[in-house]
Design a protein around this motif. Structure first.
Motif, PDB file in Angstrom:
ATOM      1  N   HIS A  47       0.805  -1.212   0.000  1.00 57.51           N
ATOM      2  CA  HIS A  47       0.000   0.000   0.000  1.00 57.51           C
ATOM      3  C   HIS A  47       0.840   1.265   0.000  1.00 57.51           C
ATOM      4  O   HIS A  47       0.295   2.364  -0.104  1.00 57.51           O
ATOM      5  N   ARG A  48       2.155   1.150   0.128  1.00 58.06           N
ATOM      6  CA  ARG A  48       3.003   2.334   0.070  1.00 58.06           C
ATOM      7  C   ARG A  48       4.386   1.940  -0.431  1.00 58.06           C
ATOM      8  O   ARG A  48       4.789   0.770  -0.363  1.00 58.06           O
ATOM      9  N   SER A  49       5.108   2.938  -0.925  1.00 56.08           N
ATOM     10  CA  SER A  49       6.463   2.717  -1.424  1.00 56.08           C
ATOM     11  C   SER A  49       7.464   2.816  -0.279  1.00 56.08           C
ATOM     12  O   SER A  49       7.144   3.243   0.834  1.00 56.08           O
ATOM     13  N   LYS A  50       8.696   2.443  -0.584  1.00 55.16           N
ATOM     14  CA  LYS A  50       9.752   2.592   0.419  1.00 55.16           C
ATOM     15  C   LYS A  50       9.945   4.058   0.776  1.00 55.16           C
ATOM     16  O   LYS A  50      10.226   4.393   1.930  1.00 55.16           O
ATOM     17  N   ARG A  51       9.782   4.945  -0.203  1.00 56.13           N
ATOM     18  CA  ARG A  51       9.934   6.374   0.075  1.00 56.13           C
ATOM     19  C   ARG A  51       8.856   6.866   1.041  1.00 56.13           C
ATOM     20  O   ARG A  51       9.123   7.655   1.942  1.00 56.13           O
ATOM     21  N   GLU A  52       7.623   6.395   0.859  1.00 53.20           N
ATOM     22  CA  GLU A  52       6.541   6.798   1.761  1.00 53.20           C
ATOM     23  C   GLU A  52       6.800   6.301   3.177  1.00 53.20           C
ATOM     24  O   GLU A  52       6.517   7.007   4.160  1.00 53.20           O
ATOM     25  N   ALA A  53       7.339   5.094   3.311  1.00 52.19           N
ATOM     26  CA  ALA A  53       7.691   4.584   4.646  1.00 52.19           C
ATOM     27  C   ALA A  53       8.820   5.425   5.249  1.00 52.19           C
ATOM     28  O   ALA A  53       8.811   5.715   6.452  1.00 52.19           O
ATOM     29  N   ALA A  54       9.779   5.838   4.412  1.00 48.46           N
ATOM     30  CA  ALA A  54      10.872   6.686   4.899  1.00 48.46           C
ATOM     31  C   ALA A  54      10.348   8.037   5.370  1.00 48.46           C
ATOM     32  O   ALA A  54      10.820   8.588   6.373  1.00 48.46           O
ATOM     33  N   VAL A  55       9.353   8.578   4.655  1.00 43.83           N
ATOM     34  CA  VAL A  55       8.756   9.856   5.051  1.00 43.83           C
ATOM     35  C   VAL A  55       8.077   9.726   6.408  1.00 43.83           C
ATOM     36  O   VAL A  55       8.238  10.581   7.292  1.00 43.83           O
ATOM     37  N   GLU A  56       7.296   8.662   6.605  1.00 48.99           N
ATOM     38  CA  GLU A  56       6.592   8.486   7.878  1.00 48.99           C
ATOM     39  C   GLU A  56       7.579   8.284   9.025  1.00 48.99           C
ATOM     40  O   GLU A  56       7.393   8.837  10.121  1.00 48.99           O
TER      41      GLU A  56
END
Length: 330
Positions: free
Chosen positions: A95-104
């Protein structure tokens, strides 16, 4: 002017991570990370049992009765988030990219730091340094840090032009931008692609951070020749390695013949993803890379947080903080 969608995403992240920081992370954070030492607070009258080495002889001589110096821990820290903006962080199978996980993850750390009155800064990098925001205090500054990670990530994923209105139009615009980006990358020399250079980012930190800081290195570690730079940074700073991964980087879906493109080099390879032998080699290589990473960091005295882009970001961070807390008590 920021696009409205980025503003909405920042607000959502602020609400979600703000509750998690206040309810879960705040106590663990403050008990783990310590300041640079102690600083003078005040003088007070001597009490029987006080260490005679703390007597302030100047005040004692002036007043005529013994006074001692009182010190408190200098709690304020400098926290710097080094966030990888290379092309490989665009990958995501859930449901999300690695970049989105890094942002969170970055938002959680930034708000935890601000909640405890620490300074927080940001360094965005790929093969070069993209942007540097010097560490400062305050919630507005933390929101700026989160906003910059979001905005730069979306620029790399969908291009710089404004998207048309409407969900369908926006999706088509993102698709066209992604295709154009891939086409340009396919035509560009290897040195111009958005690869990863961790060593250069850490060298930049050496120049701009004169005092000890806590460095969160958020990347997927798809780079070579980085371990010496990390070890060098750890001699001065408290370096925490944060590896962001995706399940499909270990277990490839059996989809038959597919062409894989390396997002950072542009190299392509045709593989049979349903071949059991290929699946085994693919999985064993991924596990071996992870084991080598953990071994190199462990022998260097550097802690590692593993973030799975398909799972929780809070749980690995909380587990790390609790591990650090137990270790500090020994």
């Amino acid at each position: 002017m920021l696009p409205a969608e980025i503003v909405r995403q920042v607000r959502r992240i602020q609400l979600r991570t703000g509750r998690q920081v206040a309810d879960v992370l705040a106590g663990a954070y403050v008990s783990v990370f310590r300041g640079r030492g102690v600083e003078f607070d005040e003088v007070r009258p001597y009490i029987a049992g006080d260490d005679v080495r703390t007597i302030d002889w100047n005040v004692t001589a002036r007043v005529g009765t013994p006074f001692v110096k009182r010190y408190v821990e200098e709690r304020q820290l400098t926290v710097l988030l080094l966030v990888d903006m290379s092309a490989s962080l665009d990958f995501g199978s859930a449901h999300r990219s690695k970049r989105e996980a890094a942002v969170e993850f970055s938002a959680l750390v930034a708000f935890s730091a601000i909640y405890n009155d620490d300074k927080v800064g940001l360094l965005l990098f790929h093969r070069d340094v993209d942007e540097y925001i010097p560490p400062r205090k305050g919630q507005k500054h933390a929101l700026r840090v989160v906003r910059e990670v979001l905005a730069r990530g979306q620029e790399e994923a969908v291009g710089r032009g404004p998207a048309p209105r409407g969900m369908v139009a926006a999706a088509l615009a993102r698709l066209r931008a992604a295709r154009e980006r891939l086409r340009r990358q396919g035509d560009a020399p290897l040195g111009q692609r958005r690869g990863t250079d961790i060593a250069q980012a850490l060298e930049f930190c050496r120049r701009v951070l004169p005092r000890r800081a806590v460095l969160f290195l958020v990347t997927d570690f798809l780079d070579t020749a980085w371990i010496d730079a990390v070890r060098g940074a750890a001699r001065k700073h408290d370096v925490v390695a944060v590896r962001v991964t995706d399940p499909r980087e270990v277990e490839l879906a059996p989809a038959g013949l597919v062409t894989l493109r390396d997002a950072e080099t542009g190299r392509e390879r045709l593989i049979d993803s349903a071949d059991p032998a290929f699946q085994t080699v693919f999985r064993e290589d991924a596990i071996a890379r992870g084991d080598a990473l953990r071994r190199d960091l462990r022998t260097s005295g550097i802690d590692l947080i593993d973030i799975d882009a398909s799972g929780s970001v809070v749980d690995p961070l909380l587990a790390f903080l609790r591990m650090r807390e137990r270790r500090n008590r020994r």
